[in-house]
Design a protein around this motif. Structure first.
Motif, mmCIF file in Angstrom:
data_model
loop_
_atom_site.group_PDB
_atom_site.id
_atom_site.type_symbol
_atom_site.label_atom_id
_atom_site.label_comp_id
_atom_site.label_asym_id
_atom_site.label_seq_id
_atom_site.Cartn_x
_atom_site.Cartn_y
_atom_site.Cartn_z
ATOM 1 N N MET A 76 0.842 -1.195 0.000
ATOM 2 C CA MET A 76 0.000 0.000 0.000
ATOM 3 C C MET A 76 0.881 1.250 0.000
ATOM 4 S SD MET A 76 -3.061 1.042 2.648
ATOM 5 C CE MET A 76 -4.087 -0.346 2.158
ATOM 6 N N LYS A 77 0.675 2.130 -0.958
ATOM 7 C CA LYS A 77 1.500 3.330 -1.084
ATOM 8 C C LYS A 77 1.147 4.344 0.003
ATOM 9 C CE LYS A 77 3.648 2.013 -4.817
ATOM 10 N NZ LYS A 77 5.101 1.715 -4.797
ATOM 11 N N LYS A 78 2.195 5.026 0.498
ATOM 12 C CA LYS A 78 2.030 5.997 1.579
ATOM 13 C C LYS A 78 2.100 7.417 1.039
ATOM 14 C CE LYS A 78 3.058 2.200 3.988
ATOM 15 N NZ LYS A 78 3.325 0.881 3.371
ATOM 16 N N ILE A 79 1.112 8.223 1.412
ATOM 17 C CA ILE A 79 1.068 9.630 1.005
ATOM 18 C C ILE A 79 1.196 10.501 2.242
ATOM 19 C CG2 ILE A 79 -0.273 11.447 -0.107
ATOM 20 C CD1 ILE A 79 -1.701 9.326 -1.731
ATOM 21 N N LEU A 80 2.179 11.390 2.246
ATOM 22 C CA LEU A 80 2.369 12.339 3.337
ATOM 23 C C LEU A 80 1.772 13.676 2.919
ATOM 24 C CD1 LEU A 80 3.689 12.723 6.165
ATOM 25 C CD2 LEU A 80 5.666 13.668 4.956
ATOM 26 N N ILE A 81 0.841 14.190 3.728
ATOM 27 C CA ILE A 81 0.132 15.424 3.384
ATOM 28 C C ILE A 81 0.551 16.530 4.339
ATOM 29 C CG2 ILE A 81 -2.138 16.513 3.136
ATOM 30 C CD1 ILE A 81 -3.176 13.515 2.782
ATOM 31 N N ILE A 82 1.144 17.576 3.795
ATOM 32 C CA ILE A 82 1.502 18.757 4.574
ATOM 33 C C ILE A 82 0.347 19.734 4.423
ATOM 34 C CG2 ILE A 82 3.200 20.596 4.911
ATOM 35 C CD1 ILE A 82 5.268 18.786 3.568
ATOM 36 N N ASN A 83 -0.489 19.770 5.446
ATOM 37 C CA ASN A 83 -1.755 20.504 5.378
ATOM 38 C C ASN A 83 -1.678 21.750 6.250
ATOM 39 O OD1 ASN A 83 -4.411 21.179 4.956
ATOM 40 N ND2 ASN A 83 -5.245 19.679 6.359
ATOM 41 N N GLY A 84 -2.046 22.886 5.690
ATOM 42 C CA GLY A 84 -1.930 24.143 6.417
ATOM 43 C C GLY A 84 -3.095 24.478 7.316
ATOM 44 N N ASN A 85 -4.173 23.735 7.224
ATOM 45 C CA ASN A 85 -5.368 24.039 8.021
ATOM 46 C C ASN A 85 -5.378 23.166 9.263
ATOM 47 O OD1 ASN A 85 -7.984 24.438 9.091
ATOM 48 N ND2 ASN A 85 -8.813 24.877 7.058
ATOM 49 N N GLN A 86 -5.080 23.775 10.431
ATOM 50 C CA GLN A 86 -5.009 23.026 11.673
ATOM 51 C C GLN A 86 -6.376 22.598 12.183
ATOM 52 O OE1 GLN A 86 -2.078 22.133 13.217
ATOM 53 N NE2 GLN A 86 -1.101 22.956 11.395
ATOM 54 N N GLU A 87 -7.421 23.256 11.716
ATOM 55 C CA GLU A 87 -8.765 22.990 12.235
ATOM 56 C C GLU A 87 -9.506 21.920 11.444
ATOM 57 O OE1 GLU A 87 -9.597 24.429 15.033
ATOM 58 O OE2 GLU A 87 -7.718 25.537 15.008
ATOM 59 N N GLN A 88 -9.045 21.620 10.228
ATOM 60 C CA GLN A 88 -9.771 20.679 9.392
ATOM 61 C C GLN A 88 -8.841 19.593 8.864
ATOM 62 O OE1 GLN A 88 -11.729 22.792 6.242
ATOM 63 N NE2 GLN A 88 -12.902 24.103 7.613
ATOM 64 N N ASP A 89 -9.426 18.444 8.552
ATOM 65 C CA ASP A 89 -8.676 17.377 7.923
ATOM 66 C C ASP A 89 -8.477 17.699 6.448
ATOM 67 O OD1 ASP A 89 -8.588 15.967 10.285
ATOM 68 O OD2 ASP A 89 -10.393 14.811 9.841
ATOM 69 N N PHE A 90 -7.605 16.955 5.812
ATOM 70 C CA PHE A 90 -7.373 17.135 4.381
ATOM 71 C C PHE A 90 -8.637 16.760 3.614
ATOM 72 C CE2 PHE A 90 -5.629 15.280 0.351
ATOM 73 C CZ PHE A 90 -5.273 16.497 -0.214
ATOM 74 N N GLU A 91 -9.032 17.616 2.697
ATOM 75 C CA GLU A 91 -10.313 17.490 1.991
ATOM 76 C C GLU A 91 -10.483 16.144 1.295
ATOM 77 O OE1 GLU A 91 -12.705 19.779 -1.641
ATOM 78 O OE2 GLU A 91 -10.746 20.506 -0.954
ATOM 79 N N PHE A 92 -9.396 15.595 0.748
ATOM 80 C CA PHE A 92 -9.505 14.389 -0.069
ATOM 81 C C PHE A 92 -8.992 13.135 0.643
ATOM 82 C CE2 PHE A 92 -8.989 17.995 -3.011
ATOM 83 C CZ PHE A 92 -10.173 17.883 -3.736
ATOM 84 N N GLN A 93 -8.826 13.194 1.956
ATOM 85 C CA GLN A 93 -8.241 12.061 2.672
ATOM 86 C C GLN A 93 -9.051 10.774 2.498
ATOM 87 O OE1 GLN A 93 -7.786 12.617 6.894
ATOM 88 N NE2 GLN A 93 -6.528 10.800 7.136
ATOM 89 N N SER A 94 -10.353 10.853 2.705
ATOM 90 C CA SER A 94 -11.183 9.650 2.611
ATOM 91 C C SER A 94 -11.182 9.083 1.193
ATOM 92 C CB SER A 94 -12.613 9.950 3.065
ATOM 93 O OG SER A 94 -13.202 10.942 2.243
ATOM 94 N N ILE A 95 -11.122 9.965 0.197
ATOM 95 C CA ILE A 95 -11.110 9.512 -1.200
ATOM 96 C C ILE A 95 -9.813 8.779 -1.513
ATOM 97 C CG2 ILE A 95 -11.026 10.325 -3.596
ATOM 98 C CD1 ILE A 95 -12.951 12.583 -2.682
ATOM 99 N N LEU A 96 -8.691 9.320 -1.024
ATOM 100 C CA LEU A 96 -7.396 8.672 -1.250
ATOM 101 C C LEU A 96 -7.342 7.314 -0.569
ATOM 102 C CD1 LEU A 96 -4.932 11.693 -0.870
ATOM 103 C CD2 LEU A 96 -5.808 10.663 -2.965
ATOM 104 N N GLU A 97 -7.880 7.236 0.648
ATOM 105 C CA GLU A 97 -7.857 5.966 1.368
ATOM 106 C C GLU A 97 -8.781 4.952 0.699
ATOM 107 O OE1 GLU A 97 -8.675 7.008 5.426
ATOM 108 O OE2 GLU A 97 -6.599 7.646 5.790
ATOM 109 N N SER A 98 -9.892 5.424 0.146
ATOM 110 C CA SER A 98 -10.794 4.525 -0.580
ATOM 111 C C SER A 98 -10.135 4.005 -1.851
ATOM 112 C CB SER A 98 -12.096 5.250 -0.945
ATOM 113 O OG SER A 98 -12.810 5.622 0.215
ATOM 114 N N ALA A 99 -9.187 4.789 -2.388
ATOM 115 C CA ALA A 99 -8.473 4.382 -3.596
ATOM 116 C C ALA A 99 -7.299 3.462 -3.285
ATOM 117 C CB ALA A 99 -7.982 5.618 -4.347
ATOM 118 N N GLY A 100 -7.086 3.149 -1.995
ATOM 119 C CA GLY A 100 -6.058 2.182 -1.622
ATOM 120 C C GLY A 100 -4.766 2.767 -1.113
ATOM 121 N N PHE A 101 -4.741 4.075 -0.819
ATOM 122 C CA PHE A 101 -3.539 4.705 -0.288
ATOM 123 C C PHE A 101 -3.621 4.827 1.231
ATOM 124 C CE2 PHE A 101 -3.998 6.480 -4.617
ATOM 125 C CZ PHE A 101 -2.772 6.100 -5.151
ATOM 126 N N SER A 102 -2.462 4.791 1.873
ATOM 127 C CA SER A 102 -2.377 5.140 3.295
ATOM 128 C C SER A 102 -2.003 6.612 3.384
ATOM 129 C CB SER A 102 -1.314 4.300 4.009
ATOM 130 O OG SER A 102 -1.707 2.955 4.089
#
Length: 255
Positions: A1-27
């Motif tokens: 499973m490929k690993k994606i590191l997300i440097i996200n600038g919004n401390q209050e919210q999760d990354f917008e596409f996180q669930s979509i990436l995980e559904s596509a098979g990424f960690s």
């Protein structure tokens, strides 16, 4: 499973596409801030990185720093930006971004870009005798340098270097870390586990519930015949040395 590191600038919210990436098979792993992003990328070598910040200058700074580092310059970097002008995109690409995606964007575009970059890396690896980028066992104990702890705060990753830890105090099966900048965080790790993990040359157990970093030692004060207090830099309240560990302290510091 490929690993994606997300440097996200919004401390209050999760990354917008996180669930979509995980559904596509990424960690996916989201860093607590940019500083943690640099440290984690350098130590754990993710398969791909995504930078999603709100500040255009910060975007360029992240791109430059990642590409100036020999450990991270070969990792594909995608930048999600709100700057629609061609000049900013051109500078980002010149600094080393592999792709710049302008908001608003859809998840299909993001997935296509990720898969294209990963495919290119696989082709390069297949055609070279020496592996250009090592992604085996990313985010596993085998690849981890024993000079830090990687903790998860909500959905965000934070890397705390041992050299920054001033002291650790027990909270039953948990423990509280205090760092040199006053940061405090509770983690599920016992004092016994810490003793087995931390470098003995720097850290000393002074109580069944307390470990101190001797690099931050300010002074040791004798309270009574066998009782001492330890004063640490950046911490105003002294920490008591229990009688059980007083002999170790005496031998270590000749008090």
């Amino acid at each position: 499973m490929k690993k994606i590191l997300i440097i996200n600038g919004n401390q209050e919210q999760d990354f917008e596409f996180q669930s979509i990436l995980e559904s596509a098979g990424f960690s996916t792993y989201i860093t607590a801030d940019e500083s943690d992003g640099f440290k984690i990328a350098d130590r754990y070598m993710p398969d791909i990185m995504i930078c999603d910040l709100d500040d255009h200058e910060r975007e360029l700074g992240v791109i430059k720093k990642l590409n100036d580092n020999s450990s991270t310059e070969c990792i594909p970097l995608l930048v999600i930006t709100s700057a629609a002008n061609n000049a900013h995109i051109r500078v980002a690409m010149e600094l080393g971004a592999d792709d710049v995606l302008v908001k608003p964007l859809n998840h299909e575009s993001l997935l296509r870009s990720i898969k294209k970059r990963l495919r290119k890396i696989e082709v390069i690896k297949a055609n070279l005798t020496d592996t250009i980028i090592s992604t085996e066992n990313a985010f596993s104990n085998q690849s981890k340098k024993i000079d830090h702890i990687l903790i998860k705060i909500g959905t965000k990753l934070k890397l705390i270097e041992f050299s920054k830890i001033v002291c650790i105090t027990a909270l039953k099966e948990y423990s509280k870390i205090t760092t040199d900048d006053g940061y405090k965080i509770v983690v599920r790790k016992s004092i016994r586990n810490w003793v087995e993990t931390l470098p003995a040359k720097d850290f000393l157990r002074i109580h069944r519930a307390t470990i101190v970093n001797m690099l931050f030692l300010d002074k040791i004060e004798k309270v009574s015949f066998r009782n001492y207090n330890v004063y640490l830099k950046n911490i105003s309240t002294p920490l008591a040395i229990s009688q059980r560990y007083s002999n170790i302290m005496k031998k270590t510091f000749s008090v």
